[in-house]
Motif scaffolding. Structure first.
Motif, PDB file in Angstrom:
ATOM      1  N   ASP A 255     -25.457  40.429  54.281  1.00 44.94           N
ATOM      2  CA  ASP A 255     -24.160  39.783  54.061  1.00 44.94           C
ATOM      3  C   ASP A 255     -23.506  39.407  55.377  1.00 44.94           C
ATOM      4  O   ASP A 255     -22.904  38.329  55.500  1.00 44.94           O
ATOM      5  N   ARG A 256     -23.622  40.276  56.367  1.00 43.09           N
ATOM      6  CA  ARG A 256     -22.993  40.014  57.656  1.00 43.09           C
ATOM      7  C   ARG A 256     -23.660  38.846  58.385  1.00 43.09           C
ATOM      8  O   ARG A 256     -22.982  38.068  59.068  1.00 43.09           O
ATOM      9  N   LEU A 257     -24.969  38.702  58.227  1.00 39.68           N
ATOM     10  CA  LEU A 257     -25.689  37.666  58.958  1.00 39.68           C
ATOM     11  C   LEU A 257     -25.661  36.312  58.265  1.00 39.68           C
ATOM     12  O   LEU A 257     -25.514  35.277  58.918  1.00 39.68           O
ATOM     13  N   TYR A 258     -25.828  36.296  56.958  1.00 36.75           N
ATOM     14  CA  TYR A 258     -26.127  35.046  56.265  1.00 36.75           C
ATOM     15  C   TYR A 258     -25.063  34.588  55.282  1.00 36.75           C
ATOM     16  O   TYR A 258     -25.250  33.563  54.627  1.00 36.75           O
ATOM     17  N   SER A 259     -23.987  35.315  55.121  1.00 35.23           N
ATOM     18  CA  SER A 259     -22.969  34.895  54.161  1.00 35.23           C
ATOM     19  C   SER A 259     -21.586  35.120  54.749  1.00 35.23           C
ATOM     20  O   SER A 259     -21.429  35.734  55.802  1.00 35.23           O
ATOM     21  N   LYS A 260     -20.589  34.611  54.035  1.00 37.67           N
ATOM     22  CA  LYS A 260     -19.210  34.813  54.449  1.00 37.67           C
ATOM     23  C   LYS A 260     -18.629  36.104  53.902  1.00 37.67           C
ATOM     24  O   LYS A 260     -17.521  36.492  54.253  1.00 37.67           O
ATOM     25  N   VAL A 261     -19.382  36.761  53.013  1.00 38.29           N
ATOM     26  CA  VAL A 261     -18.928  38.020  52.438  1.00 38.29           C
ATOM     27  C   VAL A 261     -19.075  39.110  53.486  1.00 38.29           C
ATOM     28  O   VAL A 261     -20.181  39.451  53.885  1.00 38.29           O
ATOM     29  N   ALA A 262     -17.990  39.623  53.962  1.00 33.38           N
ATOM     30  CA  ALA A 262     -18.020  40.662  54.994  1.00 33.38           C
ATOM     31  C   ALA A 262     -16.905  41.650  54.696  1.00 33.38           C
ATOM     32  O   ALA A 262     -16.516  41.824  53.551  1.00 33.38           O
ATOM     33  N   THR A 263     -16.399  42.276  55.722  1.00 35.06           N
ATOM     34  CA  THR A 263     -15.363  43.279  55.535  1.00 35.06           C
ATOM     35  C   THR A 263     -14.166  42.699  54.774  1.00 35.06           C
ATOM     36  O   THR A 263     -13.712  41.599  55.063  1.00 35.06           O
ATOM     37  N   VAL A 264     -13.694  43.451  53.798  1.00 33.77           N
ATOM     38  CA  VAL A 264     -12.564  43.026  52.982  1.00 33.77           C
ATOM     39  C   VAL A 264     -11.284  43.531  53.623  1.00 33.77           C
ATOM     40  O   VAL A 264     -11.189  44.677  54.042  1.00 33.77           O
ATOM     41  N   SER A 265     -10.299  42.630  53.704  1.00 32.78           N
ATOM     42  CA  SER A 265      -9.007  42.989  54.284  1.00 32.78           C
ATOM     43  C   SER A 265      -7.935  42.157  53.593  1.00 32.78           C
ATOM     44  O   SER A 265      -8.236  41.208  52.859  1.00 32.78           O
ATOM     45  N   TRP A 266      -6.693  42.536  53.835  1.00 29.72           N
ATOM     46  CA  TRP A 266      -5.602  41.794  53.204  1.00 29.72           C
ATOM     47  C   TRP A 266      -5.543  40.341  53.682  1.00 29.72           C
ATOM     48  O   TRP A 266      -5.277  39.450  52.859  1.00 29.72           O
ATOM     49  N   PRO A 267      -5.748  40.033  54.964  1.00 25.54           N
ATOM     50  CA  PRO A 267      -5.774  38.614  55.357  1.00 25.54           C
ATOM     51  C   PRO A 267      -6.850  37.812  54.625  1.00 25.54           C
ATOM     52  O   PRO A 267      -6.603  36.669  54.208  1.00 25.54           O
ATOM     53  N   ARG A 268      -8.042  38.388  54.464  1.00 29.82           N
ATOM     54  CA  ARG A 268      -9.095  37.669  53.742  1.00 29.82           C
ATOM     55  C   ARG A 268      -8.730  37.521  52.261  1.00 29.82           C
ATOM     56  O   ARG A 268      -9.058  36.514  51.632  1.00 29.82           O
ATOM     57  N   ILE A 270      -5.714  37.137  51.151  1.00 32.34           N
ATOM     58  CA  ILE A 270      -4.712  36.052  51.100  1.00 32.34           C
ATOM     59  C   ILE A 270      -5.393  34.702  51.231  1.00 32.34           C
ATOM     60  O   ILE A 270      -5.078  33.741  50.493  1.00 32.34           O
ATOM     61  N   ILE A 271      -6.364  34.600  52.154  1.00 27.30           N
ATOM     62  CA  ILE A 271      -7.074  33.335  52.350  1.00 27.30           C
ATOM     63  C   ILE A 271      -7.832  32.942  51.091  1.00 27.30           C
ATOM     64  O   ILE A 271      -7.806  31.775  50.663  1.00 27.30           O
ATOM     65  N   ARG A 272      -8.510  33.918  50.484  1.00 25.53           N
ATOM     66  CA  ARG A 272      -9.256  33.622  49.262  1.00 25.53           C
ATOM     67  C   ARG A 272      -8.323  33.207  48.139  1.00 25.53           C
ATOM     68  O   ARG A 272      -8.648  32.319  47.333  1.00 25.53           O
ATOM     69  N   SER A 273      -7.148  33.807  48.078  1.00 29.46           N
ATOM     70  CA  SER A 273      -6.171  33.437  47.049  1.00 29.46           C
ATOM     71  C   SER A 273      -5.650  32.022  47.270  1.00 29.46           C
ATOM     72  O   SER A 273      -5.455  31.263  46.311  1.00 29.46           O
ATOM     73  N   VAL A 274      -5.451  31.650  48.547  1.00 26.58           N
ATOM     74  CA  VAL A 274      -4.959  30.306  48.851  1.00 26.58           C
ATOM     75  C   VAL A 274      -5.969  29.250  48.416  1.00 26.58           C
ATOM     76  O   VAL A 274      -5.606  28.242  47.781  1.00 26.58           O
ATOM     77  N   THR A 275      -7.251  29.444  48.740  1.00 23.99           N
ATOM     78  CA  THR A 275      -8.260  28.455  48.359  1.00 23.99           C
ATOM     79  C   THR A 275      -8.409  28.351  46.846  1.00 23.99           C
ATOM     80  O   THR A 275      -8.564  27.261  46.295  1.00 23.99           O
TER      81      THR A 275
END
Length: 731
Positions: A255-268, A270-275
């Motif tokens: 996941d860390r190398l080949y995808s955007k799925v990585a550590t989950v945090s509140w900023p991420r 918020i970004i996912r909610s915006v999109t």
């Protein structure tokens, strides 16, 4: 052709041109959406599915090309048309969303992590500029309300893709940073989970191992603190549990190398909610506005609905996949202090149970058998050269529970021997490092198994006195011949050790042929090719043209296939008259090696006409390399006869023989794992994973790696740990 026919062709060509001009951008937009769907689904599946490489690679490359081409057509159409409502204004920002790519695949291979960061930064400026130009030209369009949220979503997704490249590039340069020698596991992560469920413990422990594996993949040595923690975590597990930990750990690495799925945090979050909300807002706004202002054609309205609905569905799929990912589970585990009752909820327990059982690699081993390949139809040279694919893979078998137990048992046995040798060395040389002891153990590739069974004196030449690829081929041939002989005997049972020996033998040869870079060993010459040609030559002369000369062109030999009956007959005769057959094999090998340089030079020129312009020095080098090559067929048959001999089996059950063979193959697997490069393992993660990677990281966690340098004195380690840190399910 009469005038009417000519006019008909002119009108037909005009109709085709008008149809293409009308539908080129529409078809490209739909094709771009289709490629995004394919990448979203297959980008996640390639973590645990083999055989998707070529198709996914084509979709990955085509996605950006289609989006860029479409963006160019849109920009040209907007610049040339006087009707700003000809094309929906929000199609341009949708292309920016496509270029940003899905969350399941940000990079296809490892080389992109280092080489494409600057390229993507420049592309961001140019592509955002083109989209901005299109929006500026259509700024008075009433549907700008739909375009703006899509444009914001596209900017976020493209920026997220660049951030992933930047993060991985910085991670790869960790060895140049001053804190590289600090422990990877912070002290606050060493929390006790004894009161938690086993699923919670497994995810937390796998995440701790993942933190140390970052140092391994960057070719940095682990500090003593991390070595102690990882050893305590893995050594207390059984085989199935230990391999499950490595599976979760390597899944996080993928996941860390080949995808955007990585550590989950509140900023991420918020970004996912915006999109997501942006795509919903755009679809709803378009639905409302299209009812009052039908400025677009019926086809454009339908396509716009499909495109916007596709974006919403892909965003929903991405969010659901993210919610059920290991990263989200780990994030929720860290919220124990904030939500102490979270672990006891039924819903969370079900999520953790599902997460633990989910596949994170293919759990398959590629199989390639030298002798069985003789009966297969030869592969076309063009396919070999330009489409390597999986033509060297005869089949794939499961890495089952019994095989994992065998490997784990052997790894733990090597670790116990290491502890014993370290103790003996510390008594004689208390102020010296134990690293030479470790290096000596890592160089073993079967000798310990032979010594433990009392066979080293008779069979040690096959593992100690030969180059690794030659030793591998020797044991591969011997394993198959022993199986042929035992299969004919009355009362023979295909023992579990026999099945595991054959699968490991075929797997190691698959690595040698299909993935030689993973072995990371300087292979002298082309042992495999020379052995195959030697066997082809013998079968050709014996079964097809007994009167033929031995100097058969290699390209002709390589293209031959033989019926299974002929191949079996050859080895049956070997088993019945070993001295006669071994003599014939030796004579054929000596005759080939005794060819004059002029004959070999002529053969090379006949085989490789496209290389006729090579310099004389290059040709001489080729001749010397061929002279140094040696077929492993003779040694393999000799070893098989020794294994099947009555002297070796006197009072020794047949099952015990296969137990020794299986242990030799596990030692060879461990030898290959300890000498492999982490970059090749990282590439293998994107192809469904390899068993060798799991063995390699398992050995490293147990201290059996060149990156696990022991301290000069055992007391130095105790200075970091006044007491035990991890025990059982504690983290």
């Amino acid at each position: 052709m009469d005038v009417s026919s000519k006019m008909g062709l002119v009108y037909l060509s005009q109709d085709i041109e008008e149809l293409w001009n009308e539908w080129q951008i529409r078809s490209l937009m739909l094709l771009g959406l289709l490629l995004q769907i394919i990448l979203t689904i297959l980008g996640e599946q390639r973590k645990y599915t083999v055989g998707l490489g070529d198709f996914l690679w084509l979709a990955y490359l085509s996605s950006d090309s289609v989006a860029i081409f479409s963006l160019g057509i849109l920009a040209r159409s907007v610049a040339n048309t006087t009707n700003p409502n000809l094309i929906p204004v929000f199609w341009a920002p949708l292309l920016l969303v496509h270029i940003g790519g899905p969350g399941t695949i940000s990079a296809y291979s490892m080389h992109e992590l280092d080489k494409l960061l600057i390229n993507h930064l420049l592309q961001l400026v140019t592509r955002v500029g083109v989209v901005g130009y299109v929006l500026f030209r259509l700024r008075e369009n009433a549907f700008m309300l739909v375009a703006i949220p899509i444009f914001i979503s596209g900017m976020i997704k493209y920026g997220e893709r660049i951030w992933v490249f930047k993060r991985n590039k910085e991670s790869n340069n960790l060895s140049q940073q001053p804190f590289a020698k600090r422990p990877c596991i912070p002290s606050e992560d060493l929390i006790s989970l004894t009161d938690s469920s086993s699923e919670v413990s497994y995810l937390h422990e796998a995440h701790l191992l993942f933190k140390t594996s970052k140092m391994l993949f960057q070719n940095l040595d682990l500090v003593n603190l991390d070595q102690r923690i990882t050893y305590d975590l893995v050594s207390e597990k059984n085989a199935e549990e230990a391999f499950q930990l490595t599976e979760i750990e390597l899944g996080l690495k993928y996941d860390r190398l080949y995808s955007k799925v990585a550590t989950v945090s509140w900023p991420r979050f918020i970004i996912r909610s915006v999109t997501f909300l942006s795509s919903i807002f755009a679809l709803v706004s378009f639905s409302i506005m299209i009812k009052s202002k039908s400025v677009y054609s019926k086809n454009d309205r339908i396509i716009s609905y499909v495109l916007l609905s596709g974006v919403v569905c892909l965003e929903s799929y991405s969010i659901i996949g993210h919610l059920f990912s290991d990263w989200t589970m780990i994030w929720l585990i860290r919220l124990e202090k904030t939500f102490p009752n979270l672990y006891t909820t039924r819903c969370f327990s079900l999520l953790l149970s599902f997460s633990r059982k989910r596949k994170r690699w293919s759990r398959l081993m590629g199989q390639h058998n030298l002798i069985s390949a003789l009966s297969k139809k030869p592969v076309n040279k063009l396919r070999k050269k330009y489409f390597p694919g999986n033509w060297n893979i005869h089949s794939r078998v499961d890495a089952d529970k019994d095989l994992k137990e065998l490997i784990f048992k052997q790894v733990m046995h090597k670790r116990s021997r290491y502890e014993r040798l370290r103790y003996e060395r510390s008594k004689n040389y208390p102020d010296t490092s134990d690293f030479p002891v470790l290096l000596k153990l890592l160089e073993e590739r079967g000798c310990n198994s032979l010594q433990s069974k009392g066979c080293f004196h008779e069979l040690g030449w096959s593992v100690d006195d030969a180059e690794f690829s030659h030793s591998l081929l020797t044991w591969h041939i011997a394993t198959h011949v022993c199986y042929i002989d035992d299969s004919r005997k009355n009362g023979f049972v295909n023992y579990q050790n026999c099945a595991m020996s054959r699968s490991l033998s075929n797997y190691m040869l698959y690595l040698l042929v299909q993935c030689p870079n993973m072995l990371a060993i300087e292979l002298s010459g082309t042992r495999y090719t020379d052995t195959r040609i030697h066997l082809h030559r013998l079968l050709f002369i014996r079964n097809a043209h007994k009167e033929a000369e031995n100097h058969i062109p290699m390209d002709k030999l390589d293209a031959l296939s033989f019926p299974k009956a002929q191949v079996k007959a050859f080895f049956y005769e070997l088993l019945q008259s070993p001295s006669t057959m071994l003599k014939e094999i030796r004579e054929q090998e000596e005759e080939k090696s005794a060819q004059s340089p002029s004959t070999m030079l002529k053969e090379i020129r006949e085989q490789e006409e496209e290389k006729s312009a090579q310099s004389p020095s290059t040709m001489v080098k080729q001749i010397r390399e061929q002279e140094e090559e040696k077929s492993a067929l003779l040694d393999g048959c000799r070893l098989a006869m020794s294994l099947q001999s009555s002297e070796l089996q006197d009072g020794w059950p047949n099952e015990k023989k296969w137990e020794m063979i299986s242990e030799v193959w596990v030692e060879m697997l461990m030898y290959a794992a300890s000498h492999s490069r982490w970059k090749e393992h990282a590439d293998a993660l994107g192809r469904g994973g390899e068993l060798l990677t799991h063995v390699c990281i398992l050995m490293a966690h147990l201290g059996l790696s060149k990156q696990c340098r022991p301290p000069a004195l055992s007391k130095q380690l105790d200075e970091y740990f006044p007491g035990p840190v991890v025990s059982g399910n504690e983290v």
